[in-house]
Write an enzyme that holds these catalytic residues in place. Structure first.
Site, PDB file in Angstrom:
ATOM      1  N   HIS A  90     -11.242 115.948  36.014  1.00  9.27           N
ATOM      2  CA  HIS A  90     -12.311 116.171  35.044  1.00  9.27           C
ATOM      3  C   HIS A  90     -13.052 117.483  35.358  1.00  9.27           C
ATOM      4  O   HIS A  90     -13.248 118.327  34.487  1.00  9.27           O
ATOM      5  CB  HIS A  90     -13.283 114.988  35.052  1.00  9.27           C
ATOM      6  CG  HIS A  90     -14.453 115.154  34.138  1.00  9.27           C
ATOM      7  ND1 HIS A  90     -14.476 114.652  32.849  1.00  9.27           N
ATOM      8  CD2 HIS A  90     -15.626 115.813  34.301  1.00  9.27           C
ATOM      9  CE1 HIS A  90     -15.628 114.989  32.280  1.00  9.27           C
ATOM     10  NE2 HIS A  90     -16.349 115.691  33.138  1.00  9.27           N
ATOM     11  N   GLU A  91     -13.440 117.626  36.613  1.00  3.41           N
ATOM     12  CA  GLU A  91     -14.205 118.831  36.999  1.00  3.41           C
ATOM     13  C   GLU A  91     -13.355 120.088  36.872  1.00  3.41           C
ATOM     14  O   GLU A  91     -13.833 121.125  36.391  1.00  3.41           O
ATOM     15  CB  GLU A  91     -14.747 118.694  38.429  1.00  3.41           C
ATOM     16  CG  GLU A  91     -15.750 117.559  38.613  1.00  3.41           C
ATOM     17  CD  GLU A  91     -16.864 117.562  37.581  1.00  3.41           C
ATOM     18  OE1 GLU A  91     -17.255 118.644  37.105  1.00  3.41           O
ATOM     19  OE2 GLU A  91     -17.333 116.475  37.219  1.00  3.41           O
ATOM     20  N   GLU A 108     -15.898 118.371  27.965  1.00  2.42           N
ATOM     21  CA  GLU A 108     -15.725 117.157  28.774  1.00  2.42           C
ATOM     22  C   GLU A 108     -14.316 116.573  28.646  1.00  2.42           C
ATOM     23  O   GLU A 108     -13.936 115.703  29.430  1.00  2.42           O
ATOM     24  CB  GLU A 108     -16.758 116.102  28.368  1.00  2.42           C
ATOM     25  CG  GLU A 108     -18.210 116.533  28.523  1.00  2.42           C
ATOM     26  CD  GLU A 108     -18.586 116.907  29.953  1.00  2.42           C
ATOM     27  OE1 GLU A 108     -17.892 116.448  30.877  1.00  2.42           O
ATOM     28  OE2 GLU A 108     -19.537 117.695  30.139  1.00  2.42           O
ATOM     29  N   HIS A 162     -13.302 121.546  33.464  1.00  2.15           N
ATOM     30  CA  HIS A 162     -14.403 122.477  33.159  1.00  2.15           C
ATOM     31  C   HIS A 162     -14.077 123.868  33.719  1.00  2.15           C
ATOM     32  O   HIS A 162     -14.264 124.882  33.048  1.00  2.15           O
ATOM     33  CB  HIS A 162     -15.703 121.994  33.813  1.00  2.15           C
ATOM     34  CG  HIS A 162     -16.295 120.759  33.198  1.00  2.15           C
ATOM     35  ND1 HIS A 162     -16.594 120.648  31.866  1.00  2.15           N
ATOM     36  CD2 HIS A 162     -16.674 119.571  33.753  1.00  2.15           C
ATOM     37  CE1 HIS A 162     -17.132 119.454  31.620  1.00  2.15           C
ATOM     38  NE2 HIS A 162     -17.182 118.777  32.753  1.00  2.15           N
ATOM     39  N   TYR A 213     -19.732 112.903  26.008  1.00  2.20           N
ATOM     40  CA  TYR A 213     -18.696 112.089  26.663  1.00  2.20           C
ATOM     41  C   TYR A 213     -18.038 111.146  25.660  1.00  2.20           C
ATOM     42  O   TYR A 213     -16.876 110.787  25.804  1.00  2.20           O
ATOM     43  CB  TYR A 213     -19.283 111.302  27.842  1.00  2.20           C
ATOM     44  CG  TYR A 213     -19.918 112.209  28.869  1.00  2.20           C
ATOM     45  CD1 TYR A 213     -19.148 113.031  29.679  1.00  2.20           C
ATOM     46  CD2 TYR A 213     -21.303 112.272  29.010  1.00  2.20           C
ATOM     47  CE1 TYR A 213     -19.727 113.874  30.609  1.00  2.20           C
ATOM     48  CE2 TYR A 213     -21.894 113.111  29.939  1.00  2.20           C
ATOM     49  CZ  TYR A 213     -21.104 113.909  30.736  1.00  2.20           C
ATOM     50  OH  TYR A 213     -21.689 114.749  31.655  1.00  2.20           O
ATOM     51  N   HIS A 249     -27.802 111.260  33.978  1.00  2.00           N
ATOM     52  CA  HIS A 249     -27.982 112.139  32.816  1.00  2.00           C
ATOM     53  C   HIS A 249     -29.336 112.005  32.151  1.00  2.00           C
ATOM     54  O   HIS A 249     -29.695 112.848  31.330  1.00  2.00           O
ATOM     55  CB  HIS A 249     -26.852 111.880  31.817  1.00  2.00           C
ATOM     56  CG  HIS A 249     -25.493 112.069  32.433  1.00  2.00           C
ATOM     57  ND1 HIS A 249     -24.988 111.200  33.376  1.00  2.00           N
ATOM     58  CD2 HIS A 249     -24.566 113.035  32.289  1.00  2.00           C
ATOM     59  CE1 HIS A 249     -23.782 111.619  33.766  1.00  2.00           C
ATOM     60  NE2 HIS A 249     -23.505 112.728  33.131  1.00  2.00           N
ATOM     61  N   HIS A 263     -23.912 113.852  42.137  1.00  2.00           N
ATOM     62  CA  HIS A 263     -23.230 113.680  40.852  1.00  2.00           C
ATOM     63  C   HIS A 263     -22.324 114.888  40.591  1.00  2.00           C
ATOM     64  O   HIS A 263     -22.779 116.029  40.622  1.00  2.00           O
ATOM     65  CB  HIS A 263     -24.233 113.497  39.709  1.00  2.00           C
ATOM     66  CG  HIS A 263     -23.529 113.105  38.443  1.00  2.00           C
ATOM     67  ND1 HIS A 263     -23.251 111.794  38.133  1.00  2.00           N
ATOM     68  CD2 HIS A 263     -22.991 113.849  37.454  1.00  2.00           C
ATOM     69  CE1 HIS A 263     -22.577 111.749  36.993  1.00  2.00           C
ATOM     70  NE2 HIS A 263     -22.401 112.983  36.562  1.00  2.00           N
ATOM     71  N   ALA A 264     -21.049 114.629  40.340  1.00  2.00           N
ATOM     72  CA  ALA A 264     -20.062 115.716  40.263  1.00  2.00           C
ATOM     73  C   ALA A 264     -20.394 116.699  39.134  1.00  2.00           C
ATOM     74  O   ALA A 264     -20.836 116.300  38.054  1.00  2.00           O
ATOM     75  CB  ALA A 264     -18.678 115.124  40.036  1.00  2.00           C
TER      76      ALA A 264
HETATM   77  O1  X8Z Z   1     -21.034 113.094  34.324  1.00  2.00           O
HETATM   78  C1  X8Z Z   1     -19.827 113.065  34.234  1.00  2.00           C
HETATM   79  C2  X8Z Z   1     -18.978 114.089  34.979  1.00  2.00           C
HETATM   80  C3  X8Z Z   1     -19.653 115.411  35.094  1.00  2.00           C
HETATM   81  S1  X8Z Z   1     -19.790 116.243  33.596  1.00  2.00           S
HETATM   82  C4  X8Z Z   1     -18.689 113.591  36.367  1.00  2.00           C
HETATM   83  N1  X8Z Z   1     -19.214 112.075  33.536  1.00  2.00           N
HETATM   84  C5  X8Z Z   1     -19.969 111.041  32.845  1.00  2.00           C
HETATM   85  C6  X8Z Z   1     -20.650 110.095  33.808  1.00  2.00           C
HETATM   86  O2  X8Z Z   1     -20.360 110.141  35.007  1.00  2.00           O
HETATM   87  O3  X8Z Z   1     -21.470 109.292  33.371  1.00  2.00           O
HETATM   88  C7  X8Z Z   1     -17.782 111.933  33.320  1.00  2.00           C
HETATM   89  C8  X8Z Z   1     -17.619 110.649  32.577  1.00  2.00           C
HETATM   90  C9  X8Z Z   1     -18.958 110.320  32.000  1.00  2.00           C
HETATM   91 ZN    ZN Z   2     -17.984 116.899  32.857  1.00  2.00          ZN
END
Ligand code: X8Z
Ligand code: ZN
Length: 602
Positions: free
Chosen positions: A370-371, A398, A374, A511, A501, A339-340
């Site tokens: 997105h990354e 975010e 940050h 988000y 998450h 997960h990024a």
């Molecule tokens: O978790 C993330 C990022 C890292 S902060 C990749 N996002 C959420 C997800 O993947 O559920 C970005 C969009 C929403």
């Molecule tokens: Zn993020």
């Protein structure tokens, strides 16, 4: 424990029967803050390295070391929180008061200040994260899939059976998490109460510079404005899916089954754009995945292109160590949490990194932005005291990279050589197609990002019995998203565990905030740079005015309430869905027309 802290704590014990209000001074508070700052600077990077290893090399030992660091770090932070409370009655300047509040409240999943419970909590948290990171499911001995393999099916297949198998298969990994998750919540609620909150929900929603109840009302109020746009989109997509798959797979009424939306969590529907928009008309959006393939771009080149966008706004280039120490490609020989994420290991020494298993496609091209958002936020606030080295609120953090993706317009793509001028012209001719593609990601995300923490808070608040947890998840998904489980869920299912998450304990309302804020930033920056066309045609690429304005806000970190930071960049202090609605106005008009005669809602 530091000398200063132990003296303060023993003083507290001695004086606990008397009125302690006069026993600490403003100077004590300043000394304490200086001590916390020093500790964070020296010890922070070592903790970060332990957690980096935890996520990048999932082994028995890396998890053991990380759990130990987590326990010790948390106990120390809890002690600091306790000390910070001793200054509650002092009249301090706003900045010191704010710093002390962050030290007191800046927790996500705190155990009580107790060695055993802190150890148990750290072990559970580490274990849940690694269960997700190394999660895989086998249908037979030689038929095993990890998340990326399952996602490959969900994102691309159009076979309902294959989709359902992948969708259900990944959710097997959630089941063994349930008991551990509930134990963690139990300890976390005790910890939150010890910090003076009603429980974890209260703690989480108290981090937004306003009372928790007011914050909750704010996010719900904004969604009321966005709901008609989402409902129109759901209605249209459902009709097109029904056309494509037929009644047996998806009916043209009610909620849409979650396995056919082109994403493992149905949180972005961009992968079914070709089903959702089938108009025979001139002009189509530029296919970035195809450009990446045709140009033979490497993962690193994709990151460099994204970096260039930030540089065009006046940000400093990424450091050599960013390129040396980041993870860009999924390793074949070890377990990693794919997960990024973006890491501020040691910003004073420019040690900032991303960790991502990049796929060469449009979705990951956006995620790279997105990354890097940050990373450039870390860079912008690195001169703030460590305690303020955070986003104005977590939603701001975010929103930064996503803001730039709103500037990935046909003209921008032409400028960077991703499209010819004919292709860019053609793309511009069909604004509905462009907005549809964007909305399938962004508008679709709004109810999802809102509902996830509603589920979590119901769990935190003890509103549900153990066997209601999964059903309630689906109740909320239906209520907010008009999306339903494609099959009867087994009694032991714990589907929320199959979303990073939840086992990773990353609050999700951030988000939702980001979705909304990025449009507010975009609309205002476009106005600041004198753009007066439709919002979706505006790009802040290469614009110093926009860059300066953005950086001025980012450099504040969390030193000011987020409302001040918002005012700093857009001139107003309110979270509002209006900018997002303005951006999608042409699409909404088109959807309303298409939906005439359809029976919308679910
Ligand atoms: O978790 C993330 C990022 C890292 S902060 C990749 N996002 C959420 C997800 O993947 O559920 C970005 C969009 C929403
Ligand atoms: Zn993020």
């Amino acid at each position: 424990m530091s000398k200063y802290l132990s003296i303060t704590l023993s003083l507290l014990l001695i004086l606990s029967c008397s009125d302690g209000a006069d026993t600490v001074t403003e100077q004590d508070a300043k000394d304490f803050l200086a001590e916390v700052e020093e500790k964070a600077k020296t010890e922070g990077p070592v903790y970060s390295s332990a957690f980096w290893i935890q996520s990048n090399f999932i082994t028995y030992d890396s998890q053991k070391v990380a759990a130990d660091f987590s326990k010790r770090g948390t106990l120390e932070a809890l002690e600091q929180a306790r000390t910070a409370s001793t200054f509650d009655d002092l009249d301090l300047d706003a900045s010191d008061r704010r710093a002390l509040n962050i030290i007191k409240n800046g927790f996500v999943m705190p155990p009580p200040l107790d060695d055993e419970l802190a150890g148990e909590m750290a072990s559970i948290m580490t274990e849940l994260e690694s269960m997700y990171g190394s999660g895989s499911h086998c249908f037979a001995e030689d038929d095993c899939y990890d998340l990326e393999a399952f996602e490959n099916i969900i994102d691309n297949s159009r076979s309902p059976d294959e989709l359902l198998k992948a969708w259900s298969g990944w959710r097997e990994i959630g089941k063994p998490m349930k008991a551990k998750y509930l134990r963690m919540v139990d300890i976390g609620n005790q910890g939150a109460q010890d910090l003076g909150f009603d429980g974890l929900s209260d703690l989480w929603f108290s981090q937004y510079d306003m009372p928790a109840s007011e914050f909750s009302e704010t996010v719900d109020r904004v969604y009321e404005d966005l709901k008609p746009l989402y409902e129109a989109l759901q209605c249209h997509v459902r009709a097109e899916l029904n056309d494509f798959y037929g009644d047996e797979v998806v009916e043209n009424e009610g909620s849409i089954p979650a396995h056919i939306l082109g994403n493992m969590w149905a949180q972005s529907w961009a992968n079914i754009y070709d089903i959702a928009y089938q108009e025979e008309s001139t002009g189509k959006p530029i296919n970035i995945t195809k450009v990446i393939e045709d140009k033979g771009l490497t993962e690193i080149e994709m990151v460099e292109i994204s970096e260039d966008f930030f540089l065009s706004l006046g940000f400093e280039p990424l450091s050599d160590t960013f390129w040396e120490r980041s993870l860009f490609i999924k390793p074949v020989d070890r377990g990693v949490v794919c997960h990024a994420s973006a890491w501020d290991i040691d910003s004073a020494n420019q040690d900032l990194r991303i960790k991502m298993c990049i796929d060469k496609n449009e979705e990951d091209f956006s995620t790279i932005h997105h990354e890097l958002g940050h990373i450039f936020y870390y860079q912008a606030y690195k001169d703030q005291p460590v305690v303020f080295q955070r986003g104005a609120n977590d939603g701001f953090h975010e929103a930064v990279g996503d803001l730039l993706t709103l500037s990935i317009t046909p003209n921008y793509l032409e400028q960077i050589g991703f499209a010819t001028s004919e292709e860019a012209e053609s793309a511009k001719q069909n604004e509905v197609a462009f907005l549809m593609k964007k909305a399938l990601d962004s508008v679709v995300a709004t109810p999802w990002t809102l509902m996830l923490d509603k589920w979590r808070m119901a769990v935190f608040n003890g509103d549900l019995s153990d066997d209601e947890l999964n059903d309630y998840w689906w109740e909320l998904r239906e209520k907010y998203q008009g999306v339903k489980a494609p099959n009867d869920r087994p009694a032991d299912a714990f589907d929320p565990g199959a979303k990073y998450h939840v086992p990773g304990n990353t609050p999700y309302t951030r988000y939702y905030l980001a979705r909304i804020l990025q449009y507010q930033f975009h609309e205002s920056l476009c106005e600041q740079i004198g753009f007066d066309g439709p919002l979706h045609e505006c790009s802040i690429y290469n614009n110093e005015v926009a860059g300066d304005s953005l950086r001025a806000m980012l450099s504040l970190g969390q030193s000011k309430p987020w409302q001040d930071a918002l005012e700093n960049i857009i001139g107003t202090r309110e979270l509002s869905g209006t900018s997002m609605l303005n951006y999608y106005a042409p699409l909404k008009e088109w959807l309303d027309e298409k939906n005439q005669g359809r029976s919308c809602g679910w």
